[in-house]
Design a protein around this motif. Structure first.
Motif: not given
Length: 952
Positions: A337-345, A478-487, A861-865
């Motif tokens: 899997s090439t997904e980031l840790p915790g990636q859902q989409y 993770e930060a650059s992909n906003r994985m730690r951001s709150t929508v 996907n992980n962009n719009d998420a």
């Protein structure tokens, strides 16, 4: 790319400093972040001290002696290269980068690099794949046709040597070439060489080549160019359908493998016998249509054999996985899997592979994540199982890269990373002196086109250093992909979300300053305004009443990827690998909006090679059980005057089966009655002084749109007025209003997508609408839609979103991606007297996420998420009054003005192709539009940075 840059300070440090960044997180001076139109971030400089390349590298090759790295640059071409495609060479002893433009591959050349690059066994030659659609046999003087370019390579220098031509491929009986080229005789197909592998075995040198558009692979003698074997890789009567992509071969030269871009397979080849020994099945994503023939496949692309050749790694760009194949059995034994840790989409786009010499480390380029995934393969033996239930192994960590990594290589402790877009377009640089430019480049461009501003890059990362800092690097990715951001949620003044319906209007190709440069109180430049309030009174009035967005950026550079971004919140690896080639000199067809190779995959019964694995908005809506209706987006219109251009639709489309039944005439002449469903009043005499084309039938290009589109609504045709499109939309909308007024159930679909394309314009083509007439027509169409909705019972529960699919290269003092956008509802803040200006950074993806949240849809996907939500646009008290359209330009006759025969740019406009969005060369078209609107005033060069020049 949008470059929102500043020194890394407290706001971003709060995200990254906890993890650190290569031990320097506490000393951020000199580092900056870049906001991308993808909704992602880059923190610069990236690891490995990236060096700028020419345009969009797709392949790298290490010299046999390990002294050099060659890079194939196959994009649009940049000013630095004289707009030629090129091969760059990195001297690994000095780290000096040199670029070698090929004057045969200028931006008007009738051939292009594609995906293949390799060194000869002795390192004295380089081989590169060359493809051509416009002159596939290389008949015209100076044209090469399709084949393999051979270069001499000496002391790091590249010079052209010879060319091995690959002829048109004769298809097997029962196979039919599609319309990728109109010059090819029946029964033959354009080869279009893609990946290549150099085989040094049995005392000879051979080349294994994947033919991308003839569904075959070839084994060539590297000296003579003789075709030793041809491998038929077709899987469908229509060719192309499988799209061979990459090839690899065993060291003994006996076996080869070819990935099939549009299939769920890799073909194994017997190179001695010249036969296909087996087809290796690969895991696939399940799309809304299920695992069917037309569902988007996994897109097998890059391949790599392990050092012991017991494993074949296959990157599945559309499935976020790497398949691990046991070469003895031909079975997939595990997946990575090439997904980031915790990636859902989904949406990582793994598209390049490399490994350490001992095979213990596998590196995978995650193009859409701007990262390289590192896998520890020591003792890796993930348990296999049945194909659909393989449990993925996750990466040990991730290395940040610049924008869109495309190719990888490893030498010793060095990992080389090529990226397609580097730091993005950046500021517009000075034009190179003629002495520094390629002889084929022609006169200097005064106003470079956006594609010519996209540079690639190559970085050199120490593997041991990266592993030592892998946790910190992973945290940055993770930060650059906003994985730690709150929508941020959307909060309405009344508490609950009242929105039940979304109307999404997609327009064409305008920048912010072109339309809104004259808006007071916002960040505009009036000197750049081309279609100001006199031309676009409705859009100006809407912005003042419902909110001005002066920091909104479209995600796409052009319509080819812009319509995918606008409807999917992501593109596909196919889109990114082909659009620059197609836009530079038509060496790829317009393979977007559900059309590929001038054919429709849905009608052929094959997968659309351009479709992202995470799907489109209408599929998301359908999965969630919501109603939807489509007006002209990914719906293709057959016109009565050009029925032969499109294949016959299937009977299930519910449109007339025979052309003779569809069309009594081909055009509406001035003064003749319009069709009974359009006109003011309906069926009245046409007020347009040009011929108005007549719709024969419509075709949904995606399965979810069948029975969910208006068969009387026109797609892209600039002679067909947006007023008529709006008439037809309002016919159906009027029915929804009457049903609600009668007390029956709510019949307005919950998601409506509406295409209004005429602001694209056709330049100053004689007899066609003036540019101002087209833009004014589009403006009034928008105003009429908002007027109808806001005066209807649906006003309290409907939101309208309006976006351009791209901004092309129009003048804007901030950035060429900056574009006009509108968000309209009863809950918009501000008033016409006191306009609300929202200067938050938003993108097309932000708009998509906002619509999803209003309708309760999951992300695609992980962009719009994780994209920023346009919540402030719904913070009003819910008292916005209905809107009244401004019809001044219909009353004063502007909508009906035509271009005179002697208009500036008339001859050039007359030669342009306006058959689909962006068939015409946008840079030239924009220059014509500027002169039409601004006369002899100097056209400003487009800017691509939101900071002053030199502010780092």
């Amino acid at each position: 790319m949008i470059r929102l840059r500043w020194l890394l300070g407290i706001s971003f440090c709060s995200i990254l400093c906890g993890a650190g960044w290569l031990g320097r997180a506490q000393s951020p001076a000199g580092r900056a972040r870049i906001e991308l139109p993808t909704s992602k971030l880059l923190v610069t400089p990236a690891p490995g001290n990236p060096q700028k390349l020419n345009s969009f590298p797709t392949a790298v090759a290490l010299s046999p002696d390990g002294r050099y790295l060659a890079v194939l640059n196959n994009g649009y071409g940049t000013a630095d290269s004289g707009y030629d495609q090129s091969i760059a060479v990195l001297d690994l002893s000095s780290n000096r980068l040199s670029d070698y433009p090929d004057p045969r591959l200028g931006k008007s050349a009738r051939q292009t690099y594609f995906l293949g690059l390799g060194f000869s066994g002795d390192g004295a030659r380089l081989y590169a794949s060359i493809a051509s659609l416009t002159d596939p046999e290389g008949k015209a003087p100076g044209d090469l046709g399709n084949g393999i370019a051979v270069y001499k390579f000496e002391s790091g220098r590249v010079t052209p040597d010879r060319f091995m031509k690959i002829p048109l491929q004769t298809l097997a009986p029962g196979h039919n070439p599609t319309k990728v080229s109109f010059t090819v005789e029946k029964g033959k197909a354009v080869p279009y060489p893609a990946g290549l592998a150099v085989i040094h075995a049995a005392g000879s040198e051979r080349l294994l080549v994947a033919d991308n558009l003839s569904d075959d692979a070839l084994l060539l003698d590297a000296n003579s160019g003789e075709i030793l074997h041809r491998f038929d890789l077709s899987a469908h009567p229509d060719v192309p359908a499988s799209y061979p992509y990459a090839v690899v071969a065993t060291r003994d030269g006996k076996r080869g493998y070819c990935s099939l871009w549009n299939e769920r397979e890799v073909a194994e080849l017997d190179l001695d016998a010249g036969s296909v020994t087996r087809r290796i099945s690969l895991p696939s994503p399940l799309s809304p249509g299920g695992d069917s023939a037309i569902a988007a496949g996994p897109h097998p692309t890059a391949m790599l054999l392990s050092p012991d050749e017991k494993r074949l790694y296959v990157a599945l760009a559309n499935f976020d996985r790497v398949a691990v194949v046991d070469t003895a059995t031909g079975k997939v034994t595990s997946v990575l899997s090439t997904e980031l840790p915790g990636q859902q989409y989904g949406g990582t786009f793994p598209n390049a592979l490399a490994q350490s010499a001992d095979g213990s480390r596998l590196f995978v380029a995650d193009a859409s994540q701007d990262a390289v995934a590192l896998f520890d393969m020591t003792g890796s033996s993930v348990q296999g199982g049945s194909l659909p239930t393989l449990v993925p192994q996750h990466a040990a960590g991730f290395i940040p890269t610049e924008w869109y990594p495309t190719a990888l290589a490893v030498r010793g402790d060095d990992l080389f990373i090529a990226t397609g877009k580097g730091e993005g377009t950046g500021p517009n640089s000075a034009i190179l002196p003629s002495s520094d430019r390629s002889s084929s480049a022609g006169p200097p461009e005064k106003h470079p086109y956006i594609a010519a501003l996209i540079h690639g890059s190559v970085a050199r990362v120490g593997i041991r250093d990266a592993e030592a800092e892998l946790a910190k690097m992973t945290a940055q990715v993770e930060a650059s992909n906003r994985m730690r951001s709150t929508v941020e949620p959307i909060r309405f003044a009344g508490g609950r979300n009242p929105i039940k319906h979304v109307i999404y209007i997609i327009k064409e190709n305008r920048s912010y300053d072109q339309i809104f440069g004259d808006l007071k109180g916002a960040n505009g430049d009036a000197s750049l305004c081309m279609f100001c309030e006199d031309i676009t009174p409705n859009e100006h009035k809407l912005a003042r009443q419902f909110g001005i967005l002066d920091n909104f950026y479209v995600s796409g550079e052009v319509s080819g990827n812009g319509h995918v971004w606008s409807t999917a919140g992501i593109t596909s690896d196919y889109t990114e690998k082909t659009w620059e080639i197609g836009y530079r000199s038509s060496e790829r067809t317009y393979d977007y909006e559900g059309e590929v190779g001038r054919s429709f995959p849905i009608e052929q019964g094959i997968a659309d090679v351009d479709e992202p694995g995470t799907g489109y908005l209408w599929a998301d809506v359908a999965r969630s059980g919501l109603s939807h209706r489509n007006y002209g987006e990914f719906v293709a219109t057959e016109w009565c005057n050009d029925l032969a251009r499109r294949p016959q639709p299937s009977p299930k489309e519910g449109t007339p089966p025979a052309p003779s039944q569809a069309c009594a005439q081909t055009f509406i002449h001035p003064g003749e009655p319009l069709p009974a469903n359009v006109g003011q009043p309906h069926g009245s005499a046409s007020p347009w002084p040009w011929l108005v084309p007549i719709i024969a039938r419509d075709l949904a290009t995606k399965p979810e749109l069948r029975n969910h589109f208006d068969p009387n609504f026109a797609d892209f045709n600039l002679y067909y007025p947006d007023q008529l499109r709006t008439d037809e939309f309002l016919n159906e909308f009027g029915g929804f209003v009457r049903a609600r007024a009668a007390g029956t159930k709510d019949t307005l679909p919950q998601f409506v997508i509406l295409r209004l394309p005429d602001d694209h314009t056709m330049g100053t083509r004689p007899g066609g609408p003036r540019p101002a007439a087209s833009v004014a027509d589009n403006d009034l169409a928008v105003g009429r839609v908002v007027e109808a909705v806001s005066h209807s019972p649906y006003w309290a529960d409907t939101a309208i979103f309006i976006v351009e699919d791209d901004a092309q290269d129009g003048p804007d003092h901030v950035d060429a991606h900056r574009s006009p956008a509108l968000v309209i509802s009863k809950y918009s803040p501000g008033t016409a007297e006191h306009p609300f200006v929202d200067s938050h950074f938003y993108t097309t993806v932000s708009m998509i996420r906002t619509m999803e949240m209003l309708l309760g849809l999951p992300p695609m996907n992980n962009n719009d998420a994780l994209a920023a939500v346009m919540a402030p646009l719904f913070a009003g008290p819910g008292t916005q009054p209905p809107f009244t359209a401004d019809a001044r330009n219909r009353e004063n006759g502007l909508l009906y003005q035509v271009n005179p025969a002697n208009a500036p740019g008339a001859k050039a406009s007359a030669r342009m192709d306006f058959s689909h969005a962006d068939a015409a060369p946008a840079a030239r078209l924009n220059a014509i539009l500027w002169r039409d609107r601004k006369g002899t005033a100097p056209q400003p060069a487009p800017r691509h940075t939101v900071i002053p020049d030199g502010d780092e």
